[in-house]
Design an enzyme around this catalytic site. Structure first.
Site, mmCIF file in Angstrom:
data_model
loop_
_atom_site.group_PDB
_atom_site.id
_atom_site.type_symbol
_atom_site.label_atom_id
_atom_site.label_comp_id
_atom_site.label_asym_id
_atom_site.label_seq_id
_atom_site.Cartn_x
_atom_site.Cartn_y
_atom_site.Cartn_z
ATOM 1 N N ARG A 12 0.829 -1.451 -0.236
ATOM 2 C CA ARG A 12 -0.046 -0.081 0.202
ATOM 3 C C ARG A 12 0.809 1.386 0.411
ATOM 4 O O ARG A 12 1.625 0.988 0.379
ATOM 5 C CB ARG A 12 -0.956 -0.247 1.096
ATOM 6 C CG ARG A 12 -0.127 -0.537 2.996
ATOM 7 C CD ARG A 12 -0.767 0.439 3.645
ATOM 8 N NE ARG A 12 -0.866 1.584 3.537
ATOM 9 C CZ ARG A 12 0.446 2.835 3.651
ATOM 10 N NH1 ARG A 12 2.006 2.330 3.916
ATOM 11 N NH2 ARG A 12 0.494 3.738 3.812
ATOM 12 N N ARG A 64 -7.527 -0.135 -7.531
ATOM 13 C CA ARG A 64 -7.744 0.235 -6.614
ATOM 14 C C ARG A 64 -7.849 2.142 -7.203
ATOM 15 O O ARG A 64 -6.688 2.353 -7.915
ATOM 16 C CB ARG A 64 -6.062 0.514 -5.461
ATOM 17 C CG ARG A 64 -6.448 -0.802 -4.622
ATOM 18 C CD ARG A 64 -5.266 -0.219 -2.791
ATOM 19 N NE ARG A 64 -6.116 1.104 -1.591
ATOM 20 C CZ ARG A 64 -5.454 1.853 -0.880
ATOM 21 N NH1 ARG A 64 -4.550 1.149 -0.805
ATOM 22 N NH2 ARG A 64 -5.994 2.024 -0.256
ATOM 23 N N GLN A 107 -2.900 2.660 9.995
ATOM 24 C CA GLN A 107 -0.910 2.561 8.888
ATOM 25 C C GLN A 107 -0.254 3.287 10.422
ATOM 26 O O GLN A 107 0.699 3.028 10.097
ATOM 27 C CB GLN A 107 -1.011 3.394 7.680
ATOM 28 C CG GLN A 107 -2.131 2.546 6.897
ATOM 29 C CD GLN A 107 -3.633 2.814 6.736
ATOM 30 O OE1 GLN A 107 -4.361 3.407 7.517
ATOM 31 N NE2 GLN A 107 -4.130 2.387 5.397
ATOM 32 N N ASP A 122 -1.859 10.594 -1.900
ATOM 33 C CA ASP A 122 -2.086 9.687 -3.468
ATOM 34 C C ASP A 122 -2.683 10.767 -5.126
ATOM 35 O O ASP A 122 -1.883 9.507 -5.698
ATOM 36 C CB ASP A 122 -3.176 9.007 -2.966
ATOM 37 C CG ASP A 122 -3.150 7.518 -1.627
ATOM 38 O OD1 ASP A 122 -3.191 8.053 -0.684
ATOM 39 O OD2 ASP A 122 -2.650 6.809 -2.405
ATOM 40 N N ASN A 142 -5.235 12.200 -0.431
ATOM 41 C CA ASN A 142 -4.809 11.576 0.063
ATOM 42 C C ASN A 142 -5.359 10.912 1.745
ATOM 43 O O ASN A 142 -6.624 10.738 1.426
ATOM 44 C CB ASN A 142 -3.225 12.221 1.559
ATOM 45 C CG ASN A 142 -2.673 11.672 1.977
ATOM 46 O OD1 ASN A 142 -2.343 10.876 1.162
ATOM 47 N ND2 ASN A 142 -2.101 12.251 3.146
ATOM 48 N N LYS A 143 -4.592 9.789 2.581
ATOM 49 C CA LYS A 143 -5.855 10.013 3.344
ATOM 50 C C LYS A 143 -7.217 9.723 4.297
ATOM 51 O O LYS A 143 -6.941 11.292 4.919
ATOM 52 C CB LYS A 143 -4.372 8.944 4.498
ATOM 53 C CG LYS A 143 -5.733 7.648 5.619
ATOM 54 C CD LYS A 143 -5.589 6.990 4.933
ATOM 55 C CE LYS A 143 -5.355 5.840 3.858
ATOM 56 N NZ LYS A 143 -6.630 4.938 2.748
HETATM 57 O O1 MRU Z 1 -4.179 3.068 1.884
HETATM 58 P P1 MRU Z 1 -3.355 3.921 1.406
HETATM 59 O O2 MRU Z 1 -3.079 2.726 3.218
HETATM 60 O O3 MRU Z 1 -2.202 3.049 0.246
HETATM 61 O O4 MRU Z 1 -2.970 4.962 1.465
HETATM 62 C C1 MRU Z 1 -1.729 4.887 2.274
HETATM 63 C C2 MRU Z 1 -2.122 6.666 1.775
HETATM 64 O O5 MRU Z 1 -2.582 8.057 2.232
HETATM 65 C C3 MRU Z 1 -0.663 7.682 2.013
HETATM 66 O O6 MRU Z 1 -0.104 8.982 2.071
HETATM 67 C C4 MRU Z 1 0.262 8.248 0.268
HETATM 68 O O7 MRU Z 1 0.119 6.998 -0.471
HETATM 69 C C5 MRU Z 1 0.947 8.513 -0.123
HETATM 70 S S1 MRU Z 1 2.103 7.600 0.453
HETATM 71 C C6 MRU Z 1 3.976 8.058 0.406
#
Ligand code: MRU
Length: 345
Positions: free
Chosen positions: A46, A89, A193, A234, A244-245
């Site tokens: 991820r 995804r 995470q 992202d 982003n998350k």
């Molecule tokens: O759902 P995830 O864990 O893949 O989400 C990850 C994030 O939101 C990170 O902040 C993003 O991918 C940047 S990783 C360098």
């Protein structure tokens, strides 16, 4: 140094299963593309850059596993494999950048030559992400003052990038420059995470980290304990709106209200100049079970309805700067992002 997230070993893809961390450090050797696509879907791999790298190797694996020697059949099947990855995804654009590059690399006189070219391209994508995350981290470290406490969300470290890290990379580089730096990590519900992965990485790096629940951020900002916020991304649209998350948007508004700088750190493979507005970014909806349960244990009455958008979009008005390997971009973002461009488009 954190264990290698993704490694190409003897024609197989070795991944560190992030869904099992920090309780178990399990490596899986994947020898077919379906397992790689599933590993992305199930978030064993991820983080935007890591997803792109894994998909590139997965496509190369798929090409190696095909039986046909007929080039047209081969390319048709390759196209199907790429579609499988594209459906894994939806939000991180690094995945689609990687698929695009692999599509362009599917060249050669015969099937054997195309296969070789695909493996080489996947390795190049990986090396470039390692180099880009290292470079952006060094550039971003200039923004970290000695003695700063940085708040970060989710995990944007080596695990998420198959490289050096983005948000955590900046923090690592600041430490390497001799600065005293510590971190507040939000737990990052629902999949934790921050609690599971960011703390795990920082403890290994010897960087002091305090874990907080997502709802504690404002409290510590108000008390003047946060020097800046740094998050990964992202997908960054042409106008600077950043996905982003989930929870990032809330933190950006909180930081703005307290006069705290809010930085986004991302390689240029995360920039999507094809989207004029951030509200065009597809937001992944995941299973409500991830909200009603924690590691399989119910935390709500049976049958409770729950929502689970995995990402949100932060407007550029709340972003102090975007840190990339090609430089630090500030508002107006449309001009700045256009100038540095997006790698691989
Ligand atoms: O759902 P995830 O864990 O893949 O989400 C990850 C994030 O939101 C990170 O902040 C993003 O991918 C940047 S990783 C360098």
């Amino acid at each position: 140094m954190t264990a290698k997230t993704i490694e190409w070993l003897d024609g197989k893809l070795r991944i560190l299963d992030q869904s099992k961390l920090p309780w178990e450090q399990i490596f899986a050797d994947l020898d077919n593309y379906r397992d790689v696509a599933m590993a992305i879907k199930e978030m064993k791999v991820r983080g935007a850059p890591a997803i792109g790298v894994a998909a590139a190797y997965g496509i190369a694996l798929g090409a190696s596993g095909m039986k046909t020697a007929n080039k047209d059949d081969f390319l048709a099947q390759l196209n199907q494999i790429m579609q499988t990855f594209a459906a894994s995804r939806p939000t991180a654009v690094n995945l689609f950048q990687a698929i695009d590059r692999m599509k362009k690399a599917a060249r050669g006189d015969g099937v054997a030559e195309v296969r070789k070219s695909l493996v080489n391209e996947a390795k190049r994508i990986h090396q470039e992400e390692v180099a880009a995350t290292k470079k952006l981290s060094q550039l971003g470290a200039e923004l970290i003052k000695d003695g700063f406490t940085v708040l970060t969300h989710c995990n944007a470290g080596a695990l998420a990038t198959a490289g050096y890290g983005t948000a955590l990379g900046v923090i690592r580089a600041a430490k390497e420059q001799g600065k005293k730096v510590s971190v507040f990590a939000t737990e990052t519900r629902p999949l934790l995470q921050g609690a599971r992965l960011t703390t795990w990485e920082l403890i290994q790096e010897g960087i002091p980290v305090t874990l907080i629940t997502d709802s504690m951020a404002g409290y510590f900002m108000k008390r003047g304990e946060i020097g800046c916020v740094i998050v990964g991304a992202d997908r960054i649209a042409a106008n600077g709106y950043t996905a982003n998350k989930i929870g990032t948007y809330t933190l950006a508004i909180l930081a703005n209200a307290h006069g705290i700088p809010f930085y986004v750190a991302a390689p240029t493979t995360t920039i999507d100049l094809s989207l004029a507005s951030g509200y065009q970014i597809p937001i992944e909806e995941r299973s409500p079970d991830e909200v009603t349960h924690v590691r399989g244990v119910p935390i709500a009455p049976e049958g409770t309805r729950a929502a689970n958008p995995a990402f949100d979009v932060t407007p550029p008005a709340y972003i102090t700067a975007i840190i990339t390997e090609k430089g630090i971009v500030r508002a107006p973002y449309t001009e700045g992002l256009k100038k540095i461009g997006s790698r691989s488009l």
